[in-house]
Structure formats: C-alpha cells, structure tokens
Enzyme design. Structure first.
Site, PDB file in Angstrom:
ATOM      1  N   TYR A 111      -2.682  69.922  46.388  1.00 29.49           N
ATOM      2  CA  TYR A 111      -2.775  71.155  46.324  1.00 29.49           C
ATOM      3  C   TYR A 111      -3.521  71.813  47.709  1.00 29.49           C
ATOM      4  O   TYR A 111      -2.950  72.868  48.026  1.00 29.49           O
ATOM      5  CB  TYR A 111      -3.750  71.662  45.200  1.00 29.49           C
ATOM      6  CG  TYR A 111      -3.061  71.923  44.033  1.00 29.49           C
ATOM      7  CD1 TYR A 111      -1.694  72.522  44.051  1.00 29.49           C
ATOM      8  CD2 TYR A 111      -3.453  70.890  42.960  1.00 29.49           C
ATOM      9  CE1 TYR A 111      -1.009  72.716  42.764  1.00 29.49           C
ATOM     10  CE2 TYR A 111      -2.749  71.048  41.960  1.00 29.49           C
ATOM     11  CZ  TYR A 111      -1.587  71.897  41.771  1.00 29.49           C
ATOM     12  OH  TYR A 111      -0.985  71.934  40.559  1.00 29.49           O
ATOM     13  N   GLU A 197      -5.836  46.565  25.342  1.00 29.94           N
ATOM     14  CA  GLU A 197      -4.910  47.428  26.193  1.00 29.94           C
ATOM     15  C   GLU A 197      -4.827  48.820  25.418  1.00 29.94           C
ATOM     16  O   GLU A 197      -4.834  49.870  26.267  1.00 29.94           O
ATOM     17  CB  GLU A 197      -3.607  46.723  25.856  1.00 29.94           C
ATOM     18  CG  GLU A 197      -2.212  47.533  26.129  1.00 29.94           C
ATOM     19  CD  GLU A 197      -0.860  46.890  25.757  1.00 29.94           C
ATOM     20  OE1 GLU A 197      -0.868  45.963  24.883  1.00 29.94           O
ATOM     21  OE2 GLU A 197       0.165  47.743  25.836  1.00 29.94           O
ATOM     22  N   ASP A 249      -0.893  44.026  23.073  1.00 29.63           N
ATOM     23  CA  ASP A 249       0.146  43.718  22.096  1.00 29.63           C
ATOM     24  C   ASP A 249       1.114  42.473  22.369  1.00 29.63           C
ATOM     25  O   ASP A 249       1.117  41.933  23.547  1.00 29.63           O
ATOM     26  CB  ASP A 249       1.242  44.840  21.994  1.00 29.63           C
ATOM     27  CG  ASP A 249       0.326  46.099  21.336  1.00 29.63           C
ATOM     28  OD1 ASP A 249      -0.771  45.853  20.825  1.00 29.63           O
ATOM     29  OD2 ASP A 249       0.816  47.249  21.499  1.00 29.63           O
TER      30      ASP A 249
END
Ligand SMILES: Nc1ncnc2c1ncn2[C@@H]1O[C@H](COP(=O)(O)OP(=O)(O)OP(=O)(O)O)[C@@H](O)[C@H]1O
Ligand SMILES: [Mg+2]
Lengths: 368, 509
Positions: A111, A197, A249
């Site tokens: 910005y 995770e 997972d």
C-alpha cells in the site's frame, strides 16, 4: 540439483546490526545508483536468483540451499525498468523502517507504494529480492508476514515485555506473533511439541487438554504453515531441545505440509536453514494407521486423480527416499484411500487424545 | 438448306439488344455508367488538346427516377460536322489508332445517349464550343439504321461563329436511373478519378444539391501520347497478316522497317536470316510458313529496344503520388513506374502505388484501387489480374500486419487495354501484365517495409523516452527521499539528461 565443490552458495547472516544494514542499503542501492548516473554508466542492481533452477539439495547437511547466481536488473531496459524502480521504491520504504526501528507487514509495503505495483505478489517478490541482496532475512528488514499459527501448552513466553502463559489461555490459545524472533522462552514444563496440520483437530486436542496429560506443546499452522509458525517450531526444537512430532491428514497434501515443516519449501528455499525442523517426526496419520486403528470404511475417502499425481511427485522428494516412507506411499497408492485425522474420532470423539496419540508415543510409532 | 433469310443487323441495333455488356443492365448501374462515359470523354478531350481539365458533373432528379445528367468541360469542343455521328452512331470515334485514350470502342457516349433515349424518349442536348464555332444541337439515334437524327435537321441552323475565346462541351442527357443504388459507385468513381488526375478540377453536384469538389493540385498534365507502330515483341500472326495487306508490294525488309517500331536495317536482316527468308522477296509472295517464321523471329529476337512508350501516357510517379495524397491524405505513399513492355503487339506501362494511414480505413483485406488508362475500375474486382497478384503476395514478409490501413493502386496504360468486357471493368490475366504488376508491387512493398521499420523505431524511441523519463523521475525522488543532503531537482535533471542521451544514442533495450 546436486551441490558442487566450486560453486558459491547463499548463506544468510543471522542478523546484521541495524545501523550497519542502513549503511549497506544506502551504499549498495542509493549511492551506487547516484554514482552510476553521474558517471553515465547504465544503472543496474544485482539480485541473487531465487528460481527453482538454483535450488540445491545439500545431502551432507540435509538442507535446501541457493546457488549464488546474480541477475542484472538494468534501468535502461524497457522490460525491466519497472522492476528497477520498484526495487528502489521499496528499498526507500525499508530504509525508513530501519531508521525508525519499526515493523511493517508485507501488505503495508504494497500500500505504501501501491502506485507502482499492480498486485501484492509483485511487491512481496521485490522485498525478497532486497533481503537476498542484503544477505539478511526479510524480518531483519523490518518487514513481517502475517502469522496465523496458534500455540497452547505448558510454556511461558515473553513478548515485548508481556508474560504469556500458554496453559492459561482457554481454548483460543496464543496467536504466534510475526516477530517470532523477538519473543523469549521463559519457562516450560512440556516434554515434546505436537504440530497439528488443521485447526479442527487442534481444537479437539486443546479441549481434551491433551497437553496437560501428555506434557506437550500444541501448535497449529492452520493448513500450509506460514514462516512465523515454522520459525516458532524451529526455535522450540533448537533452543528448548524439545522433540517435534507432526500430525497431518493421511493424504498427499498432509505429507507435503509435513515436508515443509521438515525441509522448507522451494519458494523460500534461501530461508530453509532458519525455518526447517529437519528431525521432526511424522507421527501420523499414516496410511498404515487406517487399518491398525480400525478406521471404518465410511470414514475413508477415495483418492482423486490429482491426489495420485501429487503423491508420485512427493514420493520423489530426496528426503522421502527412505524405506519407511516409501512403504507408506506404496500402501496409499495400492489402497487409493485417504483420511482426515478426525476420522479417528468416528467411533469415539476423544479417541485421538485418549487412545491414538498416547499409544503412538508409547510405541514410538513414527517416521523420522 | 438455302431457305434461311439473311438480315443485316445494324451495330446500334445489336447493342440495343445487348445493353448489358456495356454496363447498362439496370437503372442503378446505367446512371453510373452514363456519368462515367461522359466524364471520360471530357477528360480525353481536354488532355488530347492540352488543356488543364475543369469538369463539372451535375445530376438532377426531374421526376422520380428520371434524371438529367449535365457534364461540362473546358475541352476543345467538337467540330460541328462531327457532332451528330459522335453521339448518334455507334462505332464512331476519333480514337481508333495506336495511341492511348480512355475511350476505345467508339460507343461509350453513344450508348449513354441510346439508353437515355430508350428510357425517356428525350434526345441528347449538345453544346459544343470550338475555337471557331458554337453548336447547339439535339440528337436522337435511329437505332435500326445506326444513324443520327438531329434537331434542327439542318446543321447550319445550329451553328454560329464563336467570337469569344471560350471553348468546351456541355452534354445534357435525360435518363432513367436509381440514384440510391448508384450513388456509392458514382461518388467512388469521382473520387478515384481525382486520384489519377490531380491536374483536373472535378466538381460533382448531387441531386440534393450537395457539392463534392476536388481542386487541382498540380498543373502537370501527363504528356500527350503520340501514335505508334506495333512492337516486334508483341507480334502475332493475325496482326502480321493485317499489316501485310497494307504493303503487299513492298520488299519484306522494307516492310518490316516501316511497319514495326524499333527495327533497323541490321536487325531486320538478322531476323530474316534466322527465319530463312529472302529480304528482297515481296510481301505478297510470302508463304504461310515464312510468315510464321518471321513472326517467331520478331517475337524471340533478343536485343530489340523496348517498345516505344511515346504512344503511352502513364500518370507519372509524382502525379500519381499527388493524386493519392489529395484524396486519401495518407501518412506514407510511394509509387513506381515499370519500364514499358508489350503484350500481343501493344505496349503497356504498369504503375503501382501504395499508401498507408491517413483516411485509408483499417481493413482485413488490403484495399485495391485499379485503373486502366486513367479510368477507375469499380466492378468485378475479383476477376481482375491485380487482385490475383495481390492475393499471392506474402505480406508478412514485408512486416505488414493484417488490419493495416493499407491501399494498393495499380494503373495499367496501354494503346489497347485487355478488358475482359465492353463495360471496361476488369483486366484480363495476361502473363506479361501480371509479371509487371507483381514486380511493381514488390518494389513499393519494400519501400513500405522501410517506412514501417522507421516508424516503428521512432515510436519505440518515443515510448522508451516517455517510459525512462517517468522512471528516472521516480527513482530520483526515492533517492532524494532516502539519502540525506541530496537535491532532488539536481538528480532529476541529471538523470533526465542521461535518459535523453541514451535515447538518441539508442543505447537501451
Ligand atoms: N466532351 C467531348 N469533347 C470533345 N469530343 C468529344 C467529347 N465527347 C465525345 N467526343 C467525341 O465523340 C467521339 C465518340 O465518343 P464515344 O464515347 O462514343 O466513343 P469513344 O470515347 O471514342 O470510345 P468509348 O466507347 O471507349 O467511349 C469521341 O471519339 C470524341 O471524338
Ligand atoms: Mg467515350
């Protein structure tokens, strides 16, 4: 790519003193360009390449490194001039940050100079260019990334004067600060670190207060881990000498996330030494766990084509080229099944904290 | 057998029944064709007499679909005794010779008159002012007999002495037509005529009073052509036989020298020797075989001077360029003139021009303007030899992108333009002509390529200058903001100077 004897590699200085860094910025960017203009030499900057081709795997030290190749960024090049100006613009902002000794987020920089950037990706890349040019970490330039990691457990931390007890923060936990290098570890009662995770599994474990029973610190990066979270885990390992276990997972993406904690990502390969916890153990959820812990069929998912492709990519990573990993990959490929950590909770909601983790830890059933 | 009745058909009668072949096939096209024939006659007349043409065309819709065409010129006028035949008889022309004119068949003006007469029953009104006489005459055509009928019947009554120094011709013609359907073509015709005749002032007043005018931009009239003899390269058996009939009693050697251009005694003897013909033989004694061998020798003999171009009136490179400029105002224009060549005994010259930018619209296909003996050809573009050539050019090789504001102009002038139709609309695919057009286009293409390269380089420099200046200013500002004690204005000036030096030196990428 293999490491070669006669090539130079990028080694980042741990930290350069602020005053010195300001001088370095002035000399190597601003005064250099000024003198080039005065001498009528084509102004140019030299930026270490960070693309895939220069990433090197150092087998000896088991790390990813950057080959030192300097790219010329010319002013008098119609295609490059924009990047040249962007580099000078961001350098100017950074020098200002350093002088005032304050920090800005990546987004702030974008910005601050938005009129010469189209996307934040552009400005992020320029910031990494400057860090590589100065031979420091981006944080040393006063530019930090937003952090989304959370920590809960038996540890006390001092963050800019505030003492934080991560065991007394309810179910929300402590948000890992982007200025993770500035925090101080005061006291801890944990025996290991468990990196999870996903947010959902993390919350389950927090509510079950597993950290109390198991004497551990729970950390989650909420999916793909950001730099601050990885640095935090690395510091826990290095400074407190706590072993780190990872729970992801049972799918190719989980393996990839574990791999990023352990060995770093290609994107930020020059940062690897500082971020990678190489000896973190992959605790689960392993493809072999599915049968072992009797995850019911209905809680398992079918792998997609994309999953299978991803799996073959990951199984080719040099650091996964060992027997145990390859066996697990092979099993996943044969079954074509994947499962989330929560699949373990399908029979009993607290199975994860009550049975799975204690048993895995007891049996030392993990991959190195 | 033997029972057929033989009837002679007058040429006028024949064309009456076959108006379409001359471009009078419907009221839309007829109006355009009539205007065109009259304007061409006026231009021919002015140029032959060496006057800078001032031509005025006016269309008035007197009743619905009934038009009065007025064409006025400042030419030499027509001698009183020639007026009736000129407009009242098909195949009457002052242009039957080996010399370039717009007109060729001796029927253009007459057909317009005939069409007008058939559709409106009105005679043509001719006012002709020659140096000596002013003639004011109305003419109708007796179609069955191909004869003019004048009013007044007695020519003397229509003529008076010209005491002024004015000259010119005014033709007034009534004709059925459809302006809506012919407007685009007429306007295009006027515009393209202006392109190839920048030395003429052409004014056109539409039925609604709208006035279109192309002012003269040069006083350079192409030199008036001379009559010429056929060129040996273009000899053929038919032509040879026709010429033979004119000089049956001459010796062959003399016959060749007199009837063909560019043949001296030496060359003629060589040709006859090769053809194994006795130079002293009389023309009428030549056998078919000997004639054939001579024709072959004429056509194939190497080292004969190129055809005499004095019978041709090309537009000229400069004039052509000026004409295109006045109409299209292009950013770039170039023209080239090919050396005279011959096909079938007729010399011809091809001129090719090419223009880029300005008023030329950006088009998927390249805009082609075709001219023959300075007449714009507006119909049947697809069949024209130039169209074929253009299609075969690999424009990419010349860095011409599709969708360019590009126009190609092809002018063929010849003592006999090989039109495919009597309507004079498109040119036959003669290999000799095709080759010249091709070479001409290649030449102007190369010049276009040069231009485009220069233009691109210039644009790139401009772009680079703008870009580097902008960035030099930014960089100067960042330096001044960051390094204490640096004067922004000074750095900026120094950097901008550096940029200018770099741009003019071309040292950037
Ligand atoms: N405006 C004019 N000024 C002078 N002479 C004219 C004018 N219009 C016509 N003529 C004469 O009338 C003759 C016949 O004209 P016409 O248009 O019928 O035939 P052309 O022009 O010879 O051949 P084409 O059939 O190709 O037009 C011309 O050859 C010319 O001598
Ligand atoms: Mg005519």
């Amino acid at each position: 790519m293999k490491k070669k004897e006669n090539e130079e590699y990028i080694i980042l200085a741990e930290k350069i003193e602020r005053e010195k860094l300001i001088d370095k910025m002035l000399n190597e960017i601003f005064l250099r360009i000024l003198s080039q203009i005065r001498k009528r030499q084509n102004p140019f900057l030299e930026i270490p390449a960070r693309k895939k081709e220069v990433v090197v795997y150092d087998e000896e030290k088991d790390l990813i490194l950057l080959k030192k190749i300097l790219m010329k960024r010319d002013f008098f090049n119609m295609k490059n001039v924009r990047k040249f100006t962007q580099t000078v613009a961001v350098s100017s902002t950074i020098t200002e940050l350093l002088r005032r000794n304050i920090h800005a987020q990546l987004r702030d920089i974008f910005y601050n100079r938005a009129y010469i950037f189209e996307t934040q990706n552009e400005s992020d890349a320029i910031i990494e260019d400057i860090a590589a040019m100065m031979g420091v970490y981006r944080e040393n330039l006063g530019v930090i990334a937003s952090a989304k990691g959370v920590c809960v457990g038996e540890i006390k931390i001092r963050d800019k004067g505030d003492l934080i007890d991560c065991s007394r923060l309810g179910t929300g936990g402590w948000s890992i600060t982007p200025l993770v290098d500035e925090v101080e570890f005061v006291d801890y009662g944990a025996e290991y670190v468990l990196v999870i995770e996903k947010d959902a599994a993390f919350f389950r474990l927090v509510e079950d207060k597993i950290w109390k029973k198991q004497k551990c610190i729970l950390v989650t990066g909420k999916g793909q881990a950001d730099v601050a979270t990885r640095r935090f885990v690395k510091r826990l390992r290095e400074e407190l000498k706590l072993p780190v276990y990872i729970l992801v997972d049972s799918d190719p993406y989980g393996f990839y996330i574990a791999s990023v904690y352990k060995r770093g990502s290609i994107q930020l390969s020059f940062d690897t030494p500082r971020l990678a916890t190489q000896d973190a153990k992959l605790l689960g959820l392993l493809p072999s766990d599915l049968d072992k812990y009797k995850v019911p069929k209905y809680a398992r998912l079918k792998m997609t084509e994309a999953d299978i492709k991803r799996l073959s990519e990951i199984s080719n990573y040099p650091w996964f080229k060992n027997k145990r990993y390859q066996e697990e990959f092979q099993l996943m490929l044969e079954r074509k099944e994947k499962a989330e950590v929560q699949a373990l909770c399908s029979k009993n909601i607290t199975y994860l904290s009550d049975v799975y983790i204690p048993k895995k830890m007891e049996e030392r059933d993990w991959l190195s | 057998m033997g029972n057929e009745t033989f009837k002679e058909k007058s040429p006028a009668d024949f064309f009456y029944e076959n108006m379409d072949v001359c471009g009078f096939d419907n009221p839309g096209r007829a109006l355009y064709t009539a205007v065109r024939e009259l304007v061409e006659n006026s231009l021919d007349a002015c140029e032959t007499a060496g006057y800078l043409p001032d031509i005025k065309v006016k269309l008035e819709e007197e009743e619905k679909n009934m038009f009065k065409i007025v064409v006025e010129d400042n030419g030499p006028g027509i001698p009183p005794e020639n007026i009736p035949e000129s407009f009242g008889k098909v195949f009457y022309s002052s242009k039957y010779m080996m010399k370039q004119h717009r007109g060729r068949f001796g029927m253009g003006g007459t057909m317009a008159v005939m069409y007008g007469q058939i559709t409106t029953q009105k005679p043509v009104h001719v006012v002709s002012i020659t140096k000596d006489y002013i003639t004011d005459l109305k003419i109708k055509i007796d179609i069955l007999n191909n004869l003019p009928v004048t009013e007044p019947r007695n020519l003397e009554e229509a003529v008076e002495l010209n005491n002024t120094n004015k000259h010119g011709t005014i033709i007034e013609l009534w004709i059925e037509g459809n302006y809506k359907r012919s407007r685009d073509k007429i306007i295009e015709y006027i515009k393209q005529t202006a392109m190839v005749a920048p030395y003429a002032t052409i004014e056109f007043i539409e039925p609604d009073g709208n006035r279109i005018i192309y002012g003269r931009v040069t006083k350079e009239v192409p030199s008036t052509p001379k009559e010429s003899k056929p060129h040996p390269k273009g000899a053929n058996f038919e032509l040879f036989n026709r010429l033979c009939r004119r000089r049956e009693r001459d010796k062959v050697i003399n016959f060749l020298r007199k009837e063909f251009q560019a043949l001296g005694k030496k060359t003629s003897l060589k040709i006859l020797e090769m053809a194994k013909v006795d130079p002293n033989k009389r023309v009428k004694e030549l056998s078919e075989g000997e004639k054939r061998r001579i024709v072959k020798g004429l056509r194939n003999f190497e080292g004969i001077k190129p055809p005499d171009a004095s019978s041709l009136a090309p537009i000229g490179v400069e004039t052509f360029v000026m004409g295109i400029k006045r109409v299209l105002e292009p950013e770039f224009v170039t023209a080239t003139q090919r050396p005279p060549k011959a096909y079938e005994g007729h010399p011809f010259i091809v001129e090719v021009a090419l223009a880029w930018g300005g008023k030329i619209p950006v088009n998927e296909e390249i805009k082609l303007y075709r001219f023959a003996n300075r007449i714009p050809l507006l119909y049947d573009e697809w069949n024209d030899v130039s169209t074929r050539v253009i299609k075969k050019i690999n424009w990419k090789r010349y860095d011409v992108k599709t969708n360019s504001p590009l126009a190609v102009f092809v002018h063929i002038c010849s003592t006999s333009v090989p039109y495919k139709t009597l309507g004079k609309e498109y040119i036959a695919n003669k290999p000799e002509i095709r080759r010249e057009i091709h070479l001409g286009i290649l030449k102007v293409c190369k010049e276009l390529q040069n231009f485009l390269h220069k233009k691109e380089a210039k644009e790139r420099k401009m772009k680079a200058f703008k870009l580097f200046s902008k960035h030099a200013e930014l960089v100067s500002r960042f330096i001044a903001e960051t390094v204490k004690g640096v004067d922004e204005e000074k750095v900026r000036r120094e950097f901008l100077n550096f940029v200018s030096e770099k741009i003019s030196g071309g040292g950037f990428t």
